[in-house]
Enzyme design. Structure first.
Site, PDB file in Angstrom:
ATOM      1  N   GLY A  32       0.819  -1.209   0.000  1.00  0.00           N
ATOM      2  CA  GLY A  32       0.000   0.000   0.000  1.00  0.00           C
ATOM      3  C   GLY A  32       0.851   1.257   0.000  1.00  0.00           C
ATOM      4  N   GLY A  86       0.491  -1.249   6.588  1.00  0.00           N
ATOM      5  CA  GLY A  86      -0.576  -0.269   6.751  1.00  0.00           C
ATOM      6  C   GLY A  86      -1.878  -0.961   7.128  1.00  0.00           C
ATOM      7  N   ALA A  87      -2.943  -0.176   7.178  1.00  0.00           N
ATOM      8  CA  ALA A  87      -4.282  -0.714   7.450  1.00  0.00           C
ATOM      9  C   ALA A  87      -5.295   0.274   6.896  1.00  0.00           C
ATOM     10  CB  ALA A  87      -4.493  -0.911   8.949  1.00  0.00           C
ATOM     11  N   GLY A 101      -5.860  -2.894  -0.506  1.00  0.00           N
ATOM     12  CA  GLY A 101      -4.959  -3.135  -1.634  1.00  0.00           C
ATOM     13  C   GLY A 101      -5.000  -4.577  -2.122  1.00  0.00           C
ATOM     14  N   GLU A 107      -0.726 -10.653   3.818  1.00  0.00           N
ATOM     15  CA  GLU A 107      -0.427  -9.707   4.912  1.00  0.00           C
ATOM     16  C   GLU A 107      -0.687 -10.352   6.264  1.00  0.00           C
ATOM     17  OE1 GLU A 107      -1.353  -5.445   2.706  1.00  0.00           O
ATOM     18  OE2 GLU A 107      -2.979  -6.492   3.695  1.00  0.00           O
ATOM     19  N   LYS A 125      -7.163   6.950   9.487  1.00  0.00           N
ATOM     20  CA  LYS A 125      -7.510   5.521   9.582  1.00  0.00           C
ATOM     21  C   LYS A 125      -7.958   5.113  10.993  1.00  0.00           C
ATOM     22  CE  LYS A 125      -5.641   4.687   5.411  1.00  0.00           C
ATOM     23  NZ  LYS A 125      -4.419   3.937   5.261  1.00  0.00           N
TER      24      LYS A 125
HETATM   25  C1  5RP Z   1      -3.435  -3.798   1.434  1.00  0.00           C
HETATM   26  C2  5RP Z   1      -3.680  -3.232   2.774  1.00  0.00           C
HETATM   27  C3  5RP Z   1      -3.114  -1.884   3.041  1.00  0.00           C
HETATM   28  O1  5RP Z   1      -2.278  -1.952   4.144  1.00  0.00           O
HETATM   29  C4  5RP Z   1      -4.252  -0.945   3.298  1.00  0.00           C
HETATM   30  O2  5RP Z   1      -5.139  -0.998   2.197  1.00  0.00           O
HETATM   31  C5  5RP Z   1      -3.753   0.479   3.507  1.00  0.00           C
HETATM   32  O3  5RP Z   1      -3.248   0.964   2.297  1.00  0.00           O
HETATM   33  P1  5RP Z   1      -2.779   2.466   2.155  1.00  0.00           P
HETATM   34  O4  5RP Z   1      -1.593   2.630   3.052  1.00  0.00           O
HETATM   35  O5  5RP Z   1      -2.466   2.623   0.707  1.00  0.00           O
HETATM   36  O6  5RP Z   1      -3.930   3.338   2.579  1.00  0.00           O
HETATM   37  O7  5RP Z   1      -4.315  -3.804   3.624  1.00  0.00           O
HETATM   38  O8  5RP Z   1      -4.087  -5.021   1.260  1.00  0.00           O
END
Ligand code: 5RP
Length: 203
Positions: A32, A86-87, A101, A107, A125
């Site tokens: 991500g 990330g999350a 993502g 993950e 978030k």
């Molecule tokens: C991918 C994930 C990412 O960690 C989540 O979508 C956060 O992405 P970003 O940092 O682009 O906001 O779970 O599968």
């Protein structure tokens, strides 16, 4: 950097590597736009001569590791000292929504195998309750119609929408589909997760 959100992502990505990664470690690297900064910082540390290796959560992250000069080793070939990812949402009890993502399965594999798991997010978030962000559910394609019917049958207000990219059904690195599921606010994420995992076809 002019975009404050991007600056926050960079800050947490760099800080996680600076604070938790030591020379010689094997690092689980997430997927991500936030994790991208942790990958970049890991690459900078490798360029300075540190003996770091990575286990990656997706093909996209493997590509970024190549771009940033981070050596990649296969999953389970080394203990993962720390995983950084990330999350999409983080609740006060550390329940997470992940998979925006599409890399959720790998993950989670890397997060649970790691000795330490560091979640990096900007403040957009952090939520009181999960559920504003639709919950990504990875599904074996053969069972997609079944799962797409079962979810609203079990959760009457839920809407399960197949993820589409560039007009095509989205496929994960594992060759599976994603249902993005709007459940409304989720008071008990663990119970919801267990119920979803019990549906045949949900990965
Ligand atoms: C991918 C994930 C990412 O960690 C989540 O979508 C956060 O992405 P970003 O940092 O682009 O906001 O779970 O599968």
């Amino acid at each position: 950097m002019s975009d404050p959100k991007e600056a926050a992502k960079r800050l947490v990505g760099f800080a996680a590597v600076d604070r938790y990664v030591e020379d010689g470690m094997c690092v689980g690297l997430g997927t991500g736009t936030t994790a991208c900064w942790a990958i970049k910082r890991t690459g900078e540390r490798v360029a300075r001569g540190e003996k770091l290796v990575a286990i990656v959560t997706s093909a996209a992250t493997e590509k970024l590791c190549g771009d940033f000069g981070v050596p990649v080793v296969p999953f389970m070939s080394r203990d993962i000292d720390v995983a950084i990812d990330g999350a999409d949402e983080v609740a006060p009890d550390w329940a997470l929504t992940k998979g925006g993502g599409g890399a959720l399965f790998r993950e989670k594999a890397i997060a649970i195998a790691a000795n330490r798991f560091i979640v990096i997010v900007d403040d957009s978030k952090v939520v009181d309750q999960l559920g504003r962000f639709p919950t990504p559910v990875e599904v074996v394609p053969f069972t997609l119609s079944w799962v797409q019917r079962r979810i609203p049958a079990q959760f009457p207000t839920a809407k399960a929408t197949e993820r589409v990219r560039d007009g095509q059904p989205y496929r994960t690195d594992n060759g599976n589909a994603i249902l993005d599921c709007a459940f409304g606010l989720i008071p008990d994420p663990r119970t919801l997760s267990a119920a979803l995992m019990a549906i045949h076809g949900v990965l």
